[in-house]
Write a protein that holds these residues in place. Sequence first.
Motif, short mmCIF file in Angstrom:
data_model
loop_
_atom_site.label_atom_id
_atom_site.label_comp_id
_atom_site.label_asym_id
_atom_site.label_seq_id
_atom_site.Cartn_x
_atom_site.Cartn_y
_atom_site.Cartn_z
N SER A 48 -38.85 57.06 8.25
CA SER A 48 -39.02 57.99 6.93
C SER A 48 -37.84 57.32 6.02
O SER A 48 -36.91 56.86 6.30
CB SER A 48 -38.19 59.33 7.15
OG SER A 48 -38.47 60.61 5.97
N GLU A 49 -38.95 57.08 4.77
CA GLU A 49 -38.05 57.27 3.79
C GLU A 49 -37.63 57.98 2.80
O GLU A 49 -37.55 57.76 1.25
CB GLU A 49 -39.07 56.44 2.77
CG GLU A 49 -39.26 54.76 3.50
CD GLU A 49 -39.97 53.56 3.46
OE1 GLU A 49 -40.59 53.88 1.73
OE2 GLU A 49 -40.48 52.13 3.68
N ASP A 50 -37.62 59.24 3.23
CA ASP A 50 -37.05 60.43 1.98
C ASP A 50 -36.54 61.45 2.91
O ASP A 50 -37.01 62.69 2.64
CB ASP A 50 -39.31 60.68 1.44
CG ASP A 50 -38.65 61.68 0.19
OD1 ASP A 50 -37.24 61.51 -0.44
OD2 ASP A 50 -39.64 62.92 -0.44
N HIS A 52 -34.35 64.14 3.08
CA HIS A 52 -33.30 65.34 2.01
C HIS A 52 -32.26 66.09 3.22
O HIS A 52 -32.88 66.73 4.41
CB HIS A 52 -34.96 66.51 1.31
CG HIS A 52 -35.85 66.19 0.46
ND1 HIS A 52 -35.91 67.00 -0.57
CD2 HIS A 52 -35.79 64.45 0.22
CE1 HIS A 52 -37.15 65.63 -1.27
NE2 HIS A 52 -36.89 64.65 -1.34
N ASP A 90 -41.38 63.32 3.45
CA ASP A 90 -42.83 62.10 3.34
C ASP A 90 -43.54 62.71 4.69
O ASP A 90 -44.90 63.34 4.96
CB ASP A 90 -42.80 60.81 3.60
CG ASP A 90 -41.27 60.25 3.96
OD1 ASP A 90 -41.10 61.00 4.79
OD2 ASP A 90 -41.40 58.89 4.03
N VAL A 181 -33.06 63.86 -1.97
CA VAL A 181 -33.00 62.44 -0.82
C VAL A 181 -31.90 62.08 -0.55
O VAL A 181 -30.73 62.17 -1.31
CB VAL A 181 -33.82 60.83 -1.15
CG1 VAL A 181 -33.44 60.20 -2.32
CG2 VAL A 181 -33.81 60.10 -0.44
#
Length: 203
Positions: A48-50, A52, A90, A181
Motif C-alpha cells: 500500500s502507498e496510502d 491511513h 488504496d 496518510v
Amino acid sequence: MKIICIGRNYANHIEELKNERPSEPVVFMKPDSAVLLKQHPFVIPEFSEDIHHEIELIVKINKVGKYIEPKFAHKYYDEISVGIDFTARDLQEKLKAKGLPWEKAKAFDGSAVIGEFLPKSQFVSLENITFELKNNNNTVQKGNSNCMLWNIDELISYVSQYFTLKIGDIIFTGTPAGVAVVKPDDVLEGFLEGQKLFRIQVK
C-alpha cells in the motif's frame, strides 16, 4: 482474543469518505496477529502507498456474553482506551469497488494499535469523553463519544447478537473525521481526556 471493529459510527467521518450512512452498525474483524506489539514501530506494508490512521475509543470485554441487552452491556467491560485502526485506503477502495471483503486492507499484521487501558470508573460519563490523535505533536484527529451514532453499550449489545464475546476481546468503536496518510518518521500519539495512552513510530 478477537478484535471487533465498527465502521461508520461518526457522521463527520461518513461524510469525509463520502460513504452512505448505515441503518445499523458496520462490523468487521481483525485477527490477533493484527495487534502491533508493544514498543514496536508501525512498518508501512509494501502492498500500500496510502495507509491511513484512524484513532478510536476501544473497550476490553471482561466476561463472556451472548445476546446482551443494552441495559446490561455496561457490566461486560470495565476498562477503556484508545487505539488505531490502520487502513490501506488504496487497497480498500479497490476491494469495495469489486464488492469484496475488506480484510486485506484492514486486518493485516500490525494494523491494530492498542493503548494502555484505564478503568472506566475514573470517567464521569462514557457518553461524553474526548480523545485525540497527534502526529508529530500536531492534533490530526479529535472526537467525542457523544458524536457516536451508536454508543458503547449499544455496540456491545449489537455485536453480541452475532458473536459470543469472550474475556479479553477488544471492540474498536469507530473513528471521527481527520483520517490521513501516515509517512515514515511520523510519531503518532493517542490521548484520552488528555492522558497519553500510546506512542507509535512509523517506519
